[in-house]
Design an enzyme around this catalytic site. Sequence first.
Site, PDB file in Angstrom:
ATOM      1  N   CYS A  17      21.394  -5.834  51.124  1.00 60.37           N
ATOM      2  CA  CYS A  17      20.249  -6.145  51.985  1.00 60.37           C
ATOM      3  C   CYS A  17      19.037  -5.419  51.396  1.00 60.37           C
ATOM      4  O   CYS A  17      18.984  -4.182  51.404  1.00 60.37           O
ATOM      5  CB  CYS A  17      20.524  -5.682  53.416  1.00 60.37           C
ATOM      6  N   CYS A  41      13.449 -11.299  54.515  1.00 60.53           N
ATOM      7  CA  CYS A  41      14.720 -11.022  53.830  1.00 60.53           C
ATOM      8  C   CYS A  41      14.379 -10.576  52.413  1.00 60.53           C
ATOM      9  O   CYS A  41      13.798 -11.352  51.641  1.00 60.53           O
ATOM     10  CB  CYS A  41      15.599 -12.274  53.820  1.00 60.53           C
TER      11      CYS A  41
HETATM   12  N1  LIG Z   1      22.297 -11.843  55.738  1.00 59.21           N
HETATM   13  C1  LIG Z   1      22.459 -11.351  54.402  1.00 59.21           C
HETATM   14  C2  LIG Z   1      22.382  -9.853  54.314  1.00 59.21           C
HETATM   15  C3  LIG Z   1      21.041  -9.276  54.719  1.00 59.21           C
HETATM   16  C4  LIG Z   1      19.902  -9.589  53.758  1.00 59.21           C
HETATM   17  C5  LIG Z   1      18.657  -8.817  54.126  1.00 59.21           C
HETATM   18  N2  LIG Z   1      17.977  -9.258  55.293  1.00 59.21           N
HETATM   19  C6  LIG Z   1      17.718  -8.548  52.980  1.00 59.21           C
HETATM   20  O1  LIG Z   1      16.623  -8.018  53.255  1.00 59.21           O
HETATM   21  O2  LIG Z   1      18.074  -8.744  51.828  1.00 59.21           O
HETATM   22  C7  LIG Z   1      23.817 -11.813  53.827  1.00 59.21           C
HETATM   23  O3  LIG Z   1      24.752 -12.076  54.601  1.00 59.21           O
HETATM   24  O4  LIG Z   1      23.928 -11.885  52.606  1.00 59.21           O
END
Ligand SMILES: N[C@@H](CCC[C@H](N)C(=O)O)C(=O)O
EC number: 5.1.1.7
Length: 281
Positions: free
Chosen positions: A81, A220
Site C-alpha cells: 500500500c 491509491c
Molecule cells: N487495495 C490494495 C491495497 C491498498 C493500496 C493502497 N491504497 C495504496 O495506496 O497503494 C490491494 O488489495 O492491493
Amino acid sequence: MRFTKGHGTSNDFVLLPDPDGELELTPALVAALCDRRKGIGGDGVIRVVRSAKHPEAAGLAGEAEWFMDYHNSDGSIAEMCGNGLRVFVRYLLEKGLATPGPSGLPVATRAGVLVTVVGAGTISARMTTPRVYAGSTATLGHLTVPGLAVDCGNPHLVCGLHDGVELSALDLTRAPSHDPKVFPAGVNVEFVEPAEPLAGVDRHVRMRVHERGSGETQSCGTGALAVGAVALREAGLATGSVAVDVLGGRVLVTCDADGAWWLEGPAVLVADGDVDPAAVL
Ligand SMILES: N[C@@H](CCC[C@H](N)C(=O)O)C(=O)O
C-alpha cells in the site's frame, strides 16, 4: 487497544501499534475497525510490528526494523500500500520509533524492503519497479474499457477513458468486472483521463480507483504508480514525472535518471485513541 488514525490524500488507515506481534488481528476485527458507522472507519488497517516479530517479515529484520502489516477494509491482506507506507513512516517518526538514516528509512512490506525519504510536509517512497505485463479490460455496467495490467507489488489495471466518457460520471459503487485469468487474485482498477498541462511535470492526469478489498477510495499510491508508469510509457519517456490528481488531492510519481520509481505525497496523523475490540465486533 491503542490506535492512531492517519491518511495520505484521504486514503485513510487505522494504525495499530503491536511491536511484539501479540495482537490477534482477525479479518473480522479488521473489517469492524474499518466500519465507518460502527467502528473507527478506514480503507485499511496497518499493524505496526517489528519485522523480527512477524513470521512474514522475520527474514527482512536485518534490513528493516519495522514491518507494515497491511489489511484491506474487508479483512483481506494486500502485498503493498503506497499511501499506507507513507503514513506508516509518519507514525514511526511522530512516535519516536525510528530515525531516518543518511539514505532514508527502510520499511519491510510484503513486496520487499522499501526505502522512504522524509521531505517538507511530504514523504516519498522508493517503490518496486512497475511492470506492465498484459492488456485486459474492465467492465462497468454497459461500459467496457480497455486497459493495461501493471504489477506494482500488488495487481492493477489502468484504464484510460476515451470517446467522451468522463471520469466524474463513473459509478464506482460496485467493483468493475475484470478477467480472472489475468488477475487470479483480484485487482485494483484505475480509471484515468488527461488533465491540463502542469508546470514542472511531464504529464498530469486525473484518476479514480476501485480498490480490491476496499471499494472506491479517495486515493491509491500503488494505483498512482501504475498510472504514472502507463502515462510515461504512452508518452515514450523512459524517465520523468507524472502528477496524479485523485479525489483526495495530488501525488507525484517519478522515474528518476537511475530508473528508480518514487511516490511522493502528504502523510498525516489525525487522532490517537483507545478502542475496545469487543465493542466494535
Ligand atoms: N487495495 C490494495 C491495497 C491498498 C493500496 C493502497 N491504497 C495504496 O495506496 O497503494 C490491494 O488489495 O492491493
